[in-house]
Design a protein around this motif. Structure first.
Motif, PDB file in Angstrom:
ATOM      1  N   ARG A  93       0.829  -1.205   0.000  1.00 51.67           N
ATOM      2  CA  ARG A  93       0.000   0.000   0.000  1.00 51.67           C
ATOM      3  C   ARG A  93       0.871   1.265   0.000  1.00 51.67           C
ATOM      4  NH1 ARG A  93      -4.448  -0.347   4.562  1.00 51.67           N
ATOM      5  NH2 ARG A  93      -5.163   1.520   3.428  1.00 51.67           N
ATOM      6  N   ILE A  99       2.088   1.726  -3.508  1.00 51.72           N
ATOM      7  CA  ILE A  99       1.018   2.235  -4.370  1.00 51.72           C
ATOM      8  C   ILE A  99       0.869   3.742  -4.193  1.00 51.72           C
ATOM      9  CG2 ILE A  99      -1.477   2.195  -4.791  1.00 51.72           C
ATOM     10  CD1 ILE A  99      -1.394  -0.794  -3.974  1.00 51.72           C
ATOM     11  N   ARG A 100       0.892   4.203  -2.947  1.00 49.73           N
ATOM     12  CA  ARG A 100       0.760   5.640  -2.689  1.00 49.73           C
ATOM     13  C   ARG A 100       1.956   6.413  -3.245  1.00 49.73           C
ATOM     14  NH1 ARG A 100      -1.508   3.573   2.184  1.00 49.73           N
ATOM     15  NH2 ARG A 100       0.518   3.669   3.245  1.00 49.73           N
ATOM     16  N   ARG A 157       1.439   6.686  -6.914  1.00 52.22           N
ATOM     17  CA  ARG A 157       0.376   7.651  -7.206  1.00 52.22           C
ATOM     18  C   ARG A 157       0.869   9.084  -7.109  1.00 52.22           C
ATOM     19  NH1 ARG A 157      -3.489   7.786  -2.451  1.00 52.22           N
ATOM     20  NH2 ARG A 157      -1.740   9.036  -1.707  1.00 52.22           N
ATOM     21  N   PRO A 189      -8.457  -2.902   1.460  1.00 56.13           N
ATOM     22  CA  PRO A 189      -7.888  -1.599   1.109  1.00 56.13           C
ATOM     23  C   PRO A 189      -6.773  -1.697   0.068  1.00 56.13           C
ATOM     24  CG  PRO A 189      -8.230  -1.723   3.468  1.00 56.13           C
ATOM     25  CD  PRO A 189      -8.483  -3.103   2.927  1.00 56.13           C
ATOM     26  N   MET A 190      -5.931  -2.728   0.160  1.00 58.63           N
ATOM     27  CA  MET A 190      -4.863  -2.871  -0.822  1.00 58.63           C
ATOM     28  C   MET A 190      -5.422  -3.077  -2.221  1.00 58.63           C
ATOM     29  SD  MET A 190      -1.961  -5.854  -1.255  1.00 58.63           S
ATOM     30  CE  MET A 190      -3.272  -7.018  -1.681  1.00 58.63           C
ATOM     31  N   ARG A 250      -8.408  -2.267  -3.349  1.00 57.08           N
ATOM     32  CA  ARG A 250      -9.070  -1.030  -3.797  1.00 57.08           C
ATOM     33  C   ARG A 250      -8.046  -0.009  -4.286  1.00 57.08           C
ATOM     34  NH1 ARG A 250     -12.279  -1.591   1.087  1.00 57.08           N
ATOM     35  NH2 ARG A 250     -14.393  -2.295   0.575  1.00 57.08           N
ATOM     36  N   GLU A 251      -7.006   0.200  -3.490  1.00 59.95           N
ATOM     37  CA  GLU A 251      -6.018   1.218  -3.841  1.00 59.95           C
ATOM     38  C   GLU A 251      -5.275   0.857  -5.117  1.00 59.95           C
ATOM     39  OE1 GLU A 251      -3.690   1.621  -0.289  1.00 59.95           O
ATOM     40  OE2 GLU A 251      -5.438   2.256   0.880  1.00 59.95           O
ATOM     41  N   GLU A 254      -7.742   1.320  -8.078  1.00 57.15           N
ATOM     42  CA  GLU A 254      -8.082   2.727  -8.286  1.00 57.15           C
ATOM     43  C   GLU A 254      -6.870   3.598  -8.587  1.00 57.15           C
ATOM     44  OE1 GLU A 254     -10.117   3.742  -4.700  1.00 57.15           O
ATOM     45  OE2 GLU A 254     -11.877   2.490  -5.156  1.00 57.15           O
ATOM     46  N   LEU A 255      -5.681   3.021  -8.616  1.00 56.79           N
ATOM     47  CA  LEU A 255      -4.489   3.807  -8.944  1.00 56.79           C
ATOM     48  C   LEU A 255      -4.676   4.446 -10.319  1.00 56.79           C
ATOM     49  CD1 LEU A 255      -1.525   4.526  -8.133  1.00 56.79           C
ATOM     50  CD2 LEU A 255      -0.829   2.526  -9.468  1.00 56.79           C
TER      51      LEU A 255
END
Length: 264
Positions: A36, A39-40, A43, A92-93, A95-96, A99-100
């Motif tokens: 996660r 991913i952030r 992003r 959450p992982m 989804r993230e 949605e990236l």
């Protein structure tokens, strides 16, 4: 990061490698948190245009690590504990990742099972080594239902009949069959997997990242919309895209018969 490696290449591609090869990269809380975080970072970094996810060793991901879960709430039932892990970690992982707003290429380098299948399918483009396989162990081995988005992604890609049979039997689906069925983009020789995935990701990273993010969004809802709603969404998204400098650059490049120079 201890459970993954995160590399940023000067081609605009970031690479996440799940790095627990001794347990086939099964997912524990720390690995989920590190993915996660990656991913952030992807992003928020304007220099990154695409993300590649792969696994170290002989497997992509064996799913959840059943020996190392999240601490459940006090007095929780076993089922409550399972749901809690999904609510704060796995879901959450997924989804993230889905949605990236940048393309995600998954390079499945070996066996992937359970939630690992959901992780792979949350990517936009999936390459798999010829020796790789996909297996759903939830039902026949654990008396659970598939999770990590498998029940969302798989029926949309290969249909209900094939999804039900795989989920109930636990049979392995080879990478070659997965490509033939449309579950993944391509099955490639083992020694060419990362080269093929990286070349594809580099091509995407050189493109209009924001437009790719919008492509993901309009495709994500197509099965929930009727035709009129989807046409309206296309119209409004084209309004947004048409006002972006990349559209002007694309038209100019087309007229001048040259490659476009898109910005991120």
């Amino acid at each position: 990061m201890d459970m993954i490696t995160f590399e940023k290449h000067d081609t605009g591609v970031a690479v996440v490698t799940l790095n627990r090869p001794d347990v086939l990269n099964s997912m524990n809380p720390q690995l989920l948190d590190e993915v996660r975080t990656a991913i952030r970072q992807t992003r928020d970094d304007a220099d990154i245009g695409a993300l590649v996810i792969t696994g170290a060793g002989r497997g992509f991901c064996a799913g959840a690590d059943l020996t190392a879960g999240f601490t459940p709430p006090a007095s929780a039932t076993i089922g409550d504990g399972v749901a809690h892990s999904m609510e704060i970690g796995f879901n959450p992982m997924i989804r993230e990742l889905a949605e990236l707003p940048k393309p995600v290429v998954c390079a499945v380098n070996g066996m992937t099972a359970g939630g690992g299948v959901g992780l792979a399918l949350a990517g936009d483009v999936v390459f798999a080594a010829r020796s790789a396989s996909f297996v759903q162990v939830f039902g026949p081995k654990l008396a659970l239902v598939p999770d990590c988005g498998v029940t969302y992604f798989m029926p949309r890609l290969i249909g209900q009949a094939r999804t039900r049979a795989l989920a109930m039997s636990g049979d392995k689906l080879s990478a070659e069959q997965a490509a033939d069925w449309g579950l993944i983009w391509a099955c490639v020789d083992d020694d060419k997997l990362m080269a093929e995935a990286m070349a594809y990701a580099e091509k995407l990273a050189a493109g209009p990242t924001e437009a790719f993010g919008d492509i993901k969004q309009v495709l994500d809802v197509t099965f929930d919309n009727d035709l009129n709603a989807q046409l309206d969404l296309e119209k409004e998204t084209q309004r947004k895209r048409g006002n972006h400098p990349n559209f002007t650059e694309g038209v100019s490049a087309f007229m001048e018969k040259r490659a476009p120079n898109f910005s991120r």
